[in-house]
Design an enzyme around this catalytic site. Sequence first.
Site, PDB file in Angstrom:
ATOM      1  N   HIS A  42      55.371  66.678 -15.527  1.00  0.00           N
ATOM      2  CA  HIS A  42      55.963  67.781 -16.285  1.00  0.00           C
ATOM      3  C   HIS A  42      56.083  67.256 -17.718  1.00  0.00           C
ATOM      4  CE1 HIS A  42      57.928  71.373 -17.226  1.00  0.00           C
ATOM      5  NE2 HIS A  42      59.077  71.252 -16.581  1.00  0.00           N
ATOM      6  N   ARG A  67      63.231  79.337 -16.271  1.00  0.00           N
ATOM      7  CA  ARG A  67      63.603  78.633 -17.488  1.00  0.00           C
ATOM      8  C   ARG A  67      62.400  78.125 -18.265  1.00  0.00           C
ATOM      9  NH1 ARG A  67      69.098  76.988 -17.375  1.00  0.00           N
ATOM     10  NH2 ARG A  67      69.947  78.103 -15.620  1.00  0.00           N
ATOM     11  N   ARG A 105      51.899  76.439 -14.521  1.00  0.00           N
ATOM     12  CA  ARG A 105      52.865  75.851 -13.601  1.00  0.00           C
ATOM     13  C   ARG A 105      52.320  76.067 -12.194  1.00  0.00           C
ATOM     14  NH1 ARG A 105      58.159  73.729 -14.117  1.00  0.00           N
ATOM     15  NH2 ARG A 105      59.345  74.185 -12.260  1.00  0.00           N
TER      16      ARG A 105
END
Lengths: 149, 301
Positions: free
Chosen positions: B127, B49, B99
């Site tokens: 995040h 996502r 990430r």
Amino acid sequence: MKQLKVDAIKKGTVIDHIPAGKGMQVADLINISGENIVMIGISLHSKKVGKKDIIKIENRELSQEEINSIALIAPSATITIIKDFDVIRKAKAEIPESIEGLILCPNPKCITNSEIIKTKFKVTDEKPLQVRCHYCEKKYLVEEVKIKI
Amino acid sequence: MKNLISMRDLSKKEILYFMEIAEKIEKGELNLNMDKKLAALLFFEPSTRTHFSFATAMKKIGGQTITMRGTSSSSVKKGETFADTLQTIAQYAEIIIMRSPIEGAARYASEVVDIPVVNAGDGANQHPTQALLDLYSIIKTQGTLENLTIGVAGDLRFGRTVHSLVQALSEFTPRFKFISPSFLKMPTYILDDLLEKNIKFEELAEIDEKIDELDILYVTRIQKERFADPEDYEKVKGSYILEKSMLSNVKENFKVMHPLPRVDEISTDVDDTEFAYYFPQAKNGVYMRQAIISILLGGVK
Ligand SMILES: [Zn+2]
């Protein structure tokens, strides 16, 4: 009572009033090498603190940064710089604002534990002494971190 | 601003600037042209996502993407350091979006390379793009970030997303209601921070307990694996599932948010109510990421 004497030094640094048992750790911390004559007194009597350790290093003047790093292990320590048997400077170990390369991050997932990186911590609180890792941002009590030696 | 690594680095003013630019992008008021700009998406842990959202954002502002996947140790095995991998990629791309399961990886990357770095999640740490898109969703639905009553439900102990959100909202005098099973409560170090800042909060055990007081209810997933005994999970899970029947007296401006993917913590009958906001929230993520990339690449004048 008979007191074992640690000789006076002509030139160098005396680290006094180290809590008993922490002397070796402090010695490791300031990286005592074979180049200088070093005397370490363990569990000496002290009127002020009961029992103490003491370190005398000949021909080496500790920098303020080194002195401050001692505050992490022995905040009560007093440091005296000596020249020609005379005290030229007395310094108190002060807790630094940031600590670089000196302590290891206890977080196993922290990048400092998987790459060769100089660790960096910010002191966030003084009482109790707490630090935050610059990389993983976790906060630790100073007793929880390993001093890198 | 050169990098986006942690919400801790952002001032209130900077947070609001991100909001302003995202809004202008959404309204089509900014002509962004990132033609010839290449974003390197380094995903050392799978997150379909987040990857999709960043790739969409980059394409919508006219830029292009390359993706490198794998574990951060894979290049190490070949004898190359992480720093060398990053330096090499920095020769190809104009921005790195990263990430990683390793905490602090993005911070380190930003110190190694000269091009901007965006943290797209580093382990349990930060995040920030998620936190910013959440704030953008809140400001869009409430008209402000100030003085709101925010319920946060689910796994508050391990949830990085909720930690960043609570941290980010703390600048805006919120009132919090934390709703979780007792062993998944908000960590003390976060509660201590709130106490220090005089921010009001209370801890509740049922999702609908004070739902009528809320402006926002932010729901997160409770993972079964967190429970040592699966029976304990079955016992408590009902208390953290939001159902349509609980929404009969909520405030008019009330909205339900969720970082997605959801499992069953929001019953699907909530979806067609005016209070469901989790799908628009995902769309807001694209606007916010367009804004972040454009600002860091110096494309916003
Ligand atoms: Zn760390």
